[in-house]
Design an enzyme around this catalytic site. Structure first.
Site, PDB file in Angstrom:
ATOM      1  CE  LYS A  20      -2.569   8.999  -3.106  1.00 52.89           C
ATOM      2  NZ  LYS A  20      -3.147   8.229  -2.139  1.00 52.89           N
ATOM      3  CG  HIS A  69       2.172   7.867   0.199  1.00 49.43           C
ATOM      4  ND1 HIS A  69       1.534   8.803   0.187  1.00 49.43           N
ATOM      5  CD2 HIS A  69       1.055   6.728   0.765  1.00 49.43           C
ATOM      6  CE1 HIS A  69       0.001   8.766   0.345  1.00 49.43           C
ATOM      7  NE2 HIS A  69       0.068   7.409   0.806  1.00 49.43           N
ATOM      8  CG  HIS A  95      -1.949   1.212   1.235  1.00 48.81           C
ATOM      9  ND1 HIS A  95      -2.844   1.245   0.616  1.00 48.81           N
ATOM     10  CD2 HIS A  95      -1.801   2.256   2.024  1.00 48.81           C
ATOM     11  CE1 HIS A  95      -3.300   2.449   0.812  1.00 48.81           C
ATOM     12  NE2 HIS A  95      -2.750   3.102   1.545  1.00 48.81           N
TER      13      HIS A  95
END
Length: 408
Positions: free
Chosen positions: A342, A299, A284
């Site tokens: 995003k 990220h 994730h």
């Protein structure tokens, strides 16, 4: 570029948290892939047997296994922690007068008095619970600067050139409009990627199916790649400093125990869908996922660069550019990944894999579910982490659901 504490952009409505809430449902208890019962299970540690020294010792002595994390609704490991309005309940000396103590305040923190002495007798030797084991805000500032200074593998200014281009206003981040004609990365010195922690990290990135709801099939080779990455990061001064700090705070009894827990909290599988083991903290946060037609997580600057180079990521704009004049820096990004959008994807830029991995781990253990305030090169920054609440990998053991830099 301004200097100051980064504030949470949307409060409880933050995109990451909303995605977590939407994914939570009723999931079965999850176990580590490597666990097989080899001994009778102690009643104090029913699922699964203790796999680390501190948990094994607790079970052998008939005690409850100690938890590693400072839960936001408990005083365990938080006694005398400074007051923060972000906390659900409090464990400082003033909480009694303000009627906002956690329910187990007397159990863990109250010095003297019948209630405190009774609690102390009941939980003597149960891992960390005293004030000396609490991780204070000041200690987080100090240890984060130590980790920042120990990031010897980070990019140097000449290693990366970026084109931030358009800065989006708060009301523009959800427009899904490409306002930056050029790629974000104009140049990256790929010799960085030959360093052992980078090389082992990059080998992990193609091990996942990005769509949630699809069972992950983990091969023997992929398990070896996880072990190689963990072994390489644990060789670094940065991760050794992190372990020394957590060891001092009674979270881990040995480096091997720490390494085993890192593997489970980051790589252990759980379900974001309908019961399939389709996700992990590492996937994730660092690799990224697609859930309900949107990018979730994602990220990491290395992942972004590699996909942008392949033409699979399209950079749209940024809403935040950090105050650092060297790497690592921080950007809040808007981008599409193979057509999926995003809205705000914050990321460190130019840090080593071990830095990001270590800082997120520190905040997950010290401030799960809360803003974790750090200092990097004299500048304030905050990290948000969340635990996965619907399955665990042992008593007091929780998977990482997400971790990211809070950006305005």
């Amino acid at each position: 570029m301004g200097v100051g504490v980064l504030q949470h952009p949307h409060g409880p409505g933050n995109e990451e948290l909303a995605q977590l809430w939407s994914s939570w449902g009723s999931f079965p208890r999850s176990f580590p892939r490597s666990w097989t019962p080899s001994a009778p299970v102690s009643p104090c540690c029913p699922l699964p047997p203790a796999r680390t020294q501190s948990h094994a010792a607790a079970c052998a002595e008939g005690r409850d296994a100690p938890e590693l994390y400072t839960a936001p609704d408990s005083c365990k490991g938080r006694c005398e922690e400074p007051y923060s309005k972000e906390d659900e309940c409090h464990c400082d000396a003033e909480c009694e007068s303000h009627y906002n103590c956690c329910q187990d305040y007397y159990e863990h923190c109250r010095p003297g008095g019948e209630r405190g002495e009774e609690a102390a007798r009941r939980h003597a030797g149960e891992g960390f619970s005293s004030s000396r084991d609490a991780i204070s805000d000041q200690e987080l500032l100090r240890v984060s600067e130590q980790l920042y200074g120990a990031d010897h593998n980070k990019a140097q200014p000449q290693d990366i050139t970026i084109n931030p281009q358009y800065r989006a206003a708060p009301d523009e981040t959800d427009d899904q409009e490409d306002r930056s004609p050029r790629p974000l990365y104009a140049f990256v010195n790929e010799q960085l990627f030959s360093k052992p922690t980078y090389a082992s990290f990059i080998r992990l990135l193609d091990n996942y199916q990005r769509a949630t709801g699809r069972e992950e099939e983990v091969t023997a080779e992929e398990l070896r790649e996880q072990d190689t990455f963990l072994r390489e990061v644990m060789k670094t001064e940065l991760m050794k400093k992190l372990f020394a700090f957590l060891h001092q705070k009674n979270r881990y009894g040995s480096e091997q125990e720490f390494l085993e827990d890192l593997k489970e909290m980051w790589f252990g599988l759980y379900s974001r869908g309908n019961g399939e083991k389709d996700s992990s903290g590492f996937e994730h946060v660092f690799s990224g996922e697609i859930k309900k037609g949107q990018v979730s997580g994602f990220h990491n600057w290395i992942r972004f660069y590699l996909l942008e180079k392949q033409g699979l990521v399209n950079y749209y704009s940024h809403n935040y550019n950090g105050p650092w004049d060297s790497y690592p820096d921080v950007l809040g990004l808007q981008f599409s990944w193979d057509g999926f959008y995003k809205e705000v994807g914050s990321a460190f830029i130019g840090c080593s894999p071990e830095f990001e991995f270590g800082v997120y781990t520190l905040c997950f253990i010290a401030r799960p579910g809360r803003a974790c305030h750090l200092s990097l090169g004299g500048h304030s920054i905050s990290i948000q982490t969340y635990t996965w609440t619907k399955s665990t990998y042992g008593p007091g053991k929780k998977y990482i659901a997400t971790a990211y830099v809070i950006s305005p």
